[in-house]
Design a protein around this motif. Structure first.
Motif, PDB file in Angstrom:
ATOM      1  N   LYS A  47       0.836  -1.201   0.000  1.00  0.00           N
ATOM      2  CA  LYS A  47       0.000   0.000   0.000  1.00  0.00           C
ATOM      3  C   LYS A  47       0.870   1.250   0.000  1.00  0.00           C
ATOM      4  O   LYS A  47       1.927   1.278   0.641  1.00  0.00           O
ATOM      5  CB  LYS A  47      -0.912   0.017   1.229  1.00  0.00           C
ATOM      6  N   SER A 104      -4.058   0.144  -2.568  1.00  0.00           N
ATOM      7  CA  SER A 104      -3.387  -1.130  -2.789  1.00  0.00           C
ATOM      8  C   SER A 104      -2.776  -1.174  -4.191  1.00  0.00           C
ATOM      9  O   SER A 104      -3.427  -0.782  -5.162  1.00  0.00           O
ATOM     10  CB  SER A 104      -4.437  -2.235  -2.642  1.00  0.00           C
ATOM     11  N   TYR A 157       2.102  -2.405   4.500  1.00  0.00           N
ATOM     12  CA  TYR A 157       0.915  -3.258   4.555  1.00  0.00           C
ATOM     13  C   TYR A 157       0.912  -4.323   3.441  1.00  0.00           C
ATOM     14  O   TYR A 157       0.014  -4.353   2.599  1.00  0.00           O
ATOM     15  CB  TYR A 157      -0.361  -2.405   4.479  1.00  0.00           C
ATOM     16  N   HIS A 167       0.216  -7.516   1.399  1.00  0.00           N
ATOM     17  CA  HIS A 167      -0.915  -8.439   1.439  1.00  0.00           C
ATOM     18  C   HIS A 167      -0.995  -9.261   0.164  1.00  0.00           C
ATOM     19  O   HIS A 167      -0.288  -9.006  -0.804  1.00  0.00           O
ATOM     20  CB  HIS A 167      -2.230  -7.705   1.734  1.00  0.00           C
ATOM     21  N   ASN A 179      -1.423 -13.497  -1.449  1.00  0.00           N
ATOM     22  CA  ASN A 179      -0.777 -14.785  -1.205  1.00  0.00           C
ATOM     23  C   ASN A 179       0.448 -15.018  -2.076  1.00  0.00           C
ATOM     24  O   ASN A 179       1.132 -16.028  -1.923  1.00  0.00           O
ATOM     25  CB  ASN A 179      -1.782 -15.921  -1.456  1.00  0.00           C
TER      26      ASN A 179
END
Ligand SMILES: [Zn+2]
Length: 278
Positions: A12, A40, A74, A76, A78
């Motif tokens: 982010k 994002s 941040y 994020h 997978n």
């Protein structure tokens, strides 16, 4: 030649910094901010398999920084650099060329790992490619880019002996693509221009980081020379619209690729699609 997307995960960044002078009332529709004003962004790299070369373009931000550092970004999703490489059928030792568009941490941090107190290269058999002008700029960073050029990402490449510096005036040392040198985002960023299945794919890096950045004034606040970026974007977008180039976005949170078209308002997105649709 085979191309594969190597997703290394999302991070982010402040929406205002990402869209420069564009007001939030406009950019928030393109990439909605969270309650901290952060949006994002992907770190989407590209793998080229061709003959005896396995070429990776950029490698994300890596995993060797402190929790304090990552707290700001941040992370994020997978996906990871090595996980995506494995899914494509390869291990780090298979990579022959680690091509770096530029040395900001979110583009080159994945190329160096930490083992205890020391660092080493993630791709033991790869030539790491940068260029002389950008290298000299990155190792003595200005105050504005200092937080983006991290010594622990950069110096190990030189110390390893695996670094090669491209000459901006010369030909691409990698026959699989040509290189467009641009100077608005930072000194001498390199954009691979790849001929693939009768199409031209432009790896956009930070010249046009996402589809939301296609309109000419949508320039990142991070850019060191925004007026140069305007000129570089306009030239490339006009050429892309005319010749139906495919733009490949490193940072767009959802769109991998698109074509563009001329409209009354200027060049705009035409068709968005996945690289695998080509
Ligand atoms: Zn950058």
């Amino acid at each position: 030649m085979k191309l594969s997307v190597i997703n290394t995960g999302f991070f982010k960044l402040d929406g205002g910094a990402m869209f420069g002078v564009v007001p939030k009332s406009l950019w928030n529709k393109l990439n909605p901010a969270d309650d901290k004003n952060l949006c994002s962004w992907a770190m989407r790299c590209l793998l080229i398999e061709d003959g005896d070369r396995l070429i990776l373009i950029d490698n994300g931000l890596g995993d060797k920084q402190s929790p304090e550092f990552y707290k700001h970004y941040y992370l994020h999703g997978n996906d990871s650099l090595l996980g995506s490489l494995k899914n494509a059928g390869y291990s780090p030792a298979d990579v022959s060329d680690m091509f770096l568009t530029h040395l900001h941490f979110d583009h080159c941090g994945g190329g160096v790992k930490r083992t205890g107190e020391s660092t080493s290269l993630v791709f033991p058999n790869a030539t790491y490619w940068s260029n002389r002008g950008h290298w000299e700029w990155a190792v003595k960073p200005n105050a504005r880019e200092k937080a983006s050029f991290l010594r622990e990402n950069i110096m190990p490449m030189q110390d390893s002996g695996q670094l090669k510096l491209i000459d901006a005036d010369g030909e691409s040392p990698i026959p699989q693509f040509g290189i467009l040198h641009v100077n608005g985002h930072t000194e001498q960023m390199m954009l691979p221009i790849i001929k693939y299945k009768d199409q031209t794919i432009c790896y956009m890096a930070d010249l046009i980081p996402s589809a939301g950045h296609i309109p000419i004034p949508y320039v990142m606040g991070y850019d060191t020379r925004p007026l140069i970026t305007l000129v570089e974007k306009e030239k490339l977008l006009n050429e892309a619209a005319k010749n139906n180039y495919v733009l490949f976005f490193e940072h767009d949170p959802s769109i991998e690729c698109c074509t563009v078209k001329q409209t009354e308002k200027g060049v705009r997105l035409d068709r968005a699609f996945a690289l695998s649709d080509l």
